[in-house]
Design a protein around this motif. Structure first.
Motif, PDB file in Angstrom:
ATOM      1  N   PHE A 194       0.497  -1.183   0.199  1.00  0.00           N
ATOM      2  CA  PHE A 194      -0.278   0.039  -0.130  1.00  0.00           C
ATOM      3  C   PHE A 194       0.795   1.333  -0.089  1.00  0.00           C
ATOM      4  O   PHE A 194       0.439   2.134  -0.958  1.00  0.00           O
ATOM      5  CB  PHE A 194      -1.231   0.214   1.432  1.00  0.00           C
ATOM      6  N   VAL A 195       2.035   0.929   0.643  1.00  0.00           N
ATOM      7  CA  VAL A 195       3.091   2.384   0.788  1.00  0.00           C
ATOM      8  C   VAL A 195       3.110   2.655  -0.904  1.00  0.00           C
ATOM      9  O   VAL A 195       3.694   3.458  -0.960  1.00  0.00           O
ATOM     10  CB  VAL A 195       4.470   2.352   1.788  1.00  0.00           C
ATOM     11  N   SER A 199       1.827  11.690  -1.314  1.00  0.00           N
ATOM     12  CA  SER A 199       3.575  11.111  -1.448  1.00  0.00           C
ATOM     13  C   SER A 199       3.922  11.202   0.504  1.00  0.00           C
ATOM     14  O   SER A 199       4.612  10.081   1.021  1.00  0.00           O
ATOM     15  CB  SER A 199       4.625  11.455  -2.738  1.00  0.00           C
ATOM     16  N   GLU A 200       4.032  12.697   0.958  1.00  0.00           N
ATOM     17  CA  GLU A 200       4.251  13.121   2.403  1.00  0.00           C
ATOM     18  C   GLU A 200       3.142  12.218   2.471  1.00  0.00           C
ATOM     19  O   GLU A 200       3.956  11.477   4.080  1.00  0.00           O
ATOM     20  CB  GLU A 200       3.658  14.357   2.451  1.00  0.00           C
ATOM     21  N   LYS A 258       4.644   9.375   5.962  1.00  0.00           N
ATOM     22  CA  LYS A 258       4.144   9.605   7.619  1.00  0.00           C
ATOM     23  C   LYS A 258       3.572   8.335   8.179  1.00  0.00           C
ATOM     24  O   LYS A 258       3.845   8.092   9.244  1.00  0.00           O
ATOM     25  CB  LYS A 258       3.300  11.029   7.543  1.00  0.00           C
ATOM     26  N   ARG A 259       2.826   7.972   7.165  1.00  0.00           N
ATOM     27  CA  ARG A 259       2.277   5.958   7.283  1.00  0.00           C
ATOM     28  C   ARG A 259       2.896   5.244   7.619  1.00  0.00           C
ATOM     29  O   ARG A 259       2.966   4.331   8.828  1.00  0.00           O
ATOM     30  CB  ARG A 259       0.829   6.494   7.529  1.00  0.00           C
ATOM     31  N   SER A 281       9.370   4.018  -5.848  1.00  0.00           N
ATOM     32  CA  SER A 281       7.905   3.925  -5.591  1.00  0.00           C
ATOM     33  C   SER A 281       7.639   6.039  -5.665  1.00  0.00           C
ATOM     34  O   SER A 281       7.186   6.537  -6.717  1.00  0.00           O
ATOM     35  CB  SER A 281       7.660   4.275  -4.598  1.00  0.00           C
ATOM     36  N   TYR A 282       8.615   6.664  -4.507  1.00  0.00           N
ATOM     37  CA  TYR A 282       8.981   8.064  -4.439  1.00  0.00           C
ATOM     38  C   TYR A 282       9.667   8.527  -4.678  1.00  0.00           C
ATOM     39  O   TYR A 282       9.661   9.624  -5.084  1.00  0.00           O
ATOM     40  CB  TYR A 282       8.671   7.638  -2.820  1.00  0.00           C
ATOM     41  N   GLY A 283      10.388   8.003  -5.089  1.00  0.00           N
ATOM     42  CA  GLY A 283      11.887   8.807  -5.960  1.00  0.00           C
ATOM     43  C   GLY A 283      12.613   9.389  -4.846  1.00  0.00           C
ATOM     44  O   GLY A 283      13.086   9.560  -4.168  1.00  0.00           O
ATOM     45  N   MET A 284      14.059  10.182  -5.555  1.00  0.00           N
ATOM     46  CA  MET A 284      15.251  10.386  -4.490  1.00  0.00           C
ATOM     47  C   MET A 284      15.136  11.482  -3.561  1.00  0.00           C
ATOM     48  O   MET A 284      16.009  11.502  -2.769  1.00  0.00           O
ATOM     49  CB  MET A 284      17.182   9.670  -5.507  1.00  0.00           C
TER      50      MET A 284
END
Length: 805
Positions: free
Chosen positions: A234-235, A244-245, A249-250, A309-312
């Protein structure tokens, strides 16, 4: 009068016609005419004839010149006509060609105008085609976006109902990245054209809210159940729906819980005394190391999932979120460390010490300083790990999605990457230096520098107090090895901490102690001086030493021998520690050159190592001054005394005297033997560098004393030959014991010997001039010195010597 005579008279006389130069001037030798009427007599007939003759000559000359001109003109007219005709034809042809070129240029101009007009027409049509193409592409893109919007709206509900959240997230991601022009269509008034778009927009907007709640709830449940697979599933979806934030956080809640658990376990082990009793003195450093090792493992195992998934660019935000729990653990650790190790109390003792009794124990300070260094090393290792893992930069221009590729030039991409890199470096620096870990470790490093300085000071003072000669034949005492060991230990410990500033501070404190405490100790032993061999001075020196020992409550020893031993030990100690410091500096440079560091840190370390070299030079200079004092007292008087008998030998010798002196040397062998006995006596008790300095001083003084006694002697040719033989013996001896450097010390004496061994004054001047060109490192004799030297030759005329220039 004949015509030829008149021609000669009027052409060669040099006086124009009509001048009254025919009348003779009256002179003293001539008598006046008897009749005054002849003085004004003038012959007009004769004068007219002369003028007519002259006119006739001019007319003939004019005729001759006119004939010559006519001939020249005639010749020029014949040849010039051909040339004029050729030139005219050439000009005509050129004119015809120019007319043709002019017509061609006009035609070319007309053609270029037509081509320019056609080019403008074509350019306008191409521009219109490009505009039409752009509009067509935009329409196709808009149509495709509208089709994708409908597809996403149709499939989103089915994907959510079937819990295919990956597909649903892709639909939402496509919906959020559509061109804004698609959504502007829904504002048009034509209902038949916009109802479908408006409906799709409302469906997807509602689905986005529902999907966001579902993902948050599912991720929260997975975190509470510690289901790693579900969490990672899920993340990954939060960036797809542009949250993304929220995902970080979760997800960090789970990782923070693991960090808290890790911190709790390490603190429990630390408070129970650790797992190894042998490492209780570094308990807190070990605890910090184990904690950072666990945190690095947690981050290392989860970063790949987030990176994809989020990038550097978002990883630094993730680490910053985790840093709050790391700071909390570090706070508790430091509080325990300062309390159990009594850091504030030790700081007050070190800063406010007024006597040796109130100062803390050096061993206790040593243990605390070592533990602080280990703690800083663990922090530095953790920061390097973070920098390596999140220090990569995503060079792909994905932030420019939606722009035409033709509009993205290399400079724009490079500028955006540079700005992104600077922003990341600033954020990373803020994380490392402004977090609790960064700020508190800097405070600890300041405390470490204070403790390290105190440890070196107290240890060096203790080494000075317990200084003792190593053995009966030793040249140095124990203070040298102790001081160098302490300095080397402190510098290497500071280098092991990983903090370059602490290394510089430690080296600065070490060199300051060398210049103060150690040199003060050396100066005390040097100030009493080296005892001379004079009986009266020996008695006075012995009395002073005995009185000093009595005042200090020390037993009275053989003052002269004790003073000599202490003086020589100090000289050797200064030279030895200078050599060891140079070796230490070279070793440090070699070790640090193999480590990759930023340019700023390299410059700091290079400057720090030069301080060690400067301290070594100052100690070497101190040893040199001590050797000069030793030479002044023990060598210089004896060399002067040994050279005095030289002037008693008659230097105006015969050939028989020269042969006799070759077999029975009257002076030089005994003189060199007395010098050699002095050198051999001190060779065994001086450090090699000090002994080398002593040899050079002896060479200089020997040459100077021989030169002084030479000035009191008178030489003839055979006496100068004997002097040359003695000079060669001196050079051979000094070269044998002191090396080639000794030859420079006696080079001036060699110039004097060479001047005395000449046959004539002119030869002496040649030798002197040659010495000016050959001698570079030694001062050449001046002309007054040359005259003074040549005056020692009794067989040279004084007048000729004084006349030298």
């Amino acid at each position: 009068m004949p015509e030829s005579l008149l021609h000669s008279k009027f052409l060669s006389g040099g006086v124009p016609a009509g001048r009254k130069n025919g009348a003779r001037k009256e002179t003293k030798s001539e008598k006046p005419a008897k009749n005054d009427e002849f003085e004004f007599d003038f012959d007009f007939t004769r004068k007219l004839k002369e003028l007519r003759l002259e006119l006739e000559i001019k007319k003939r000359e004019e005729e001759r010149i006119e004939k010559d001109i006519a001939i020249i003109l005639e010749e020029n007219t014949i040849d010039g006509g051909e040339q004029n005709r050729s030139f005219g034809l050439a000009v005509t042809r050129l004119n015809n060609h120019m007319l043709l070129a002019e017509n061609s240029a006009k035609q070319l101009t007309s053609a270029l105008k037509n081509i320019s007009s056609l080019a403008d027409t074509i350019s306008g049509r191409v521009s219109a085609l490009d505009m039409a193409k752009t509009r067509v592409v935009g329409c196709l893109q808009l149509a495709g976006d509208m089709r994708d919007l409908g597809v996403c709206a149709e499939g989103i509900d089915d994907a959510i109902r079937s819990e295919d959240f990956e597909t649903a997230s892709q639909h939402i991601h496509r919906f959020l990245t559509l061109d804004q022009a698609v959504f502007q269509i829904r504002e048009f008034k034509q209902k038949d054209a916009t109802d479908s778009i408006r409906h799709s927009y409302e469906v997807l907007s509602s689905a986005k809210e529902r999907l966001s709640k579902i993902l948050k709830n599912r991720l929260t449940d997975a975190v509470s159940k510690e289901d790693v697979g579900e969490m990672q599933r899920f993340v990954k979806l939060f960036p797809m729906i542009h949250e993304s934030e929220e995902g970080l956080k979760r997800y960090s809640v789970f990782l923070n819980a693991k960090i808290d658990k890790l911190a709790e376990d390490n603190l429990r082990i630390m408070r129970s005394g650790g797992t190894d009793d042998n490492r209780r003195n570094v308990l807190y450093a070990d605890t910090l190391f184990m904690f950072f090792e666990g945190v690095a493992g947690i981050i290392d195992s989860n970063l790949p999932v987030l990176e994809h998934s989020y990038g550097m660019d978002n990883l630094l935000k993730f680490v910053t979120i985790l840093q709050e729990r790391i700071d909390e653990f570090f706070r508790q650790l430091i509080e325990e460390f300062e309390t159990r190790r009594k850091i504030p109390h030790l700081v007050r003792q070190v800063e406010g010490r007024k006597s040796e009794e109130s100062a803390p124990d050096a061993l206790e300070i040593d243990a605390v300083a070592s533990e602080i260094c280990m703690m800083n090393q663990s922090v530095e290792m953790y920061w390097r790990f973070v920098g390596r893992r999140i220090g990569k930069y995503d060079d792909s221009p994905r932030d420019m999605a939606g722009e035409d590729d033709d509009e993205i030039d290399a400079e724009k991409i490079a500028e955006q990457q540079r700005l992104r890199k600077e922003a990341k470096e600033q954020n990373l620096d803020k994380l490392m230096n402004r977090s609790r870990v960064g700020t508190k470790i800097q405070e600890l490093i300041g405390t470490y520098c204070l403790f390290e300085n105190f440890y070196m000071l107290k240890s060096i003072n203790l080494a000075i107090k317990s200084d003792d000669k190593e053995d009966a034949a030793g040249l140095t005492s124990s203070v040298i090895d102790d001081v160098v060991f302490i300095i080397r230990k402190s510098i290497r410990r500071a280098a092991g901490s990983g903090n370059v500033d602490s290394v510089g501070a430690t080296i600065n404190n070490a060199t300051a102690l060398l210049d103060t405490s150690l040199q003060d100790f050396f100066k005390k032993n040097i100030q009493s001086g080296y005892p001379s061999s004079n009986f009266a001075s020996d008695a006075l020196q012995s009395a002073q030493t005995a009185y000093s020992a009595y005042q200090q409550g020390k037993p009275v020893k053989d003052s002269q021998e004790s003073q000599k031993e202490q003086f020589l030990l100090t000289l050797n100690n200064a030279a030895k520690i200078s050599e060891l410091l140079v070796d230490l500096q070279k070793d440090l440079v070699t070790e640090w050159s193999g480590v990759k560091r930023p340019a700023v840190e390299k410059d700091k370390l290079e400057h720090a190592t030069t301080q060690i070299e400067d301290a070594a030079k100052r100690l070497a200079l101190f040893a040199k001054h001590g050797v000069e004092e030793l030479f002044r007292v023990a060598f210089k008087p004896k060399i002067r005394q040994g050279a005095e008998p030289y002037e008693d030998i008659d230097r105006q010798m015969t050939m028989q005297d020269l042969e006799y002196f070759e077999a029975h040397d009257p002076f030089i062998e005994q003189f060199l033997a007395s010098v050699d006995r002095l050198l051999v006596e001190h060779e065994k008790i001086l450090f090699p560098d000090n002994y080398s300095t002593l040899l050079l001083l002896t060479s200089s003084e020997l040459a100077r004393q021989i030169e002084n006694v030479l000035q009191k002697c008178q030489f003839n040719r055979y006496g100068a030959l004997q002097l040359d033989r003695e000079y060669r013996q001196i050079c051979a001896y000094l070269t044998n014991v002191a090396g080639w450097n000794a030859r420079e010390k006696v080079a001036r004496l060699g110039q004097i010997v060479a001047l005395l061994n000449v046959e004539t004054i002119d030869e002496a001047m040649d030798v002197w001039q040659n010495s000016k060109t050959l001698t570079t490192s030694v001062r050449t004799l001046t002309l007054p010195e040359v005259k003074k030297t040549l005056s020692l030759r009794a067989d040279f005329p004084t007048v000729a010597i004084k006349a030298l220039e």
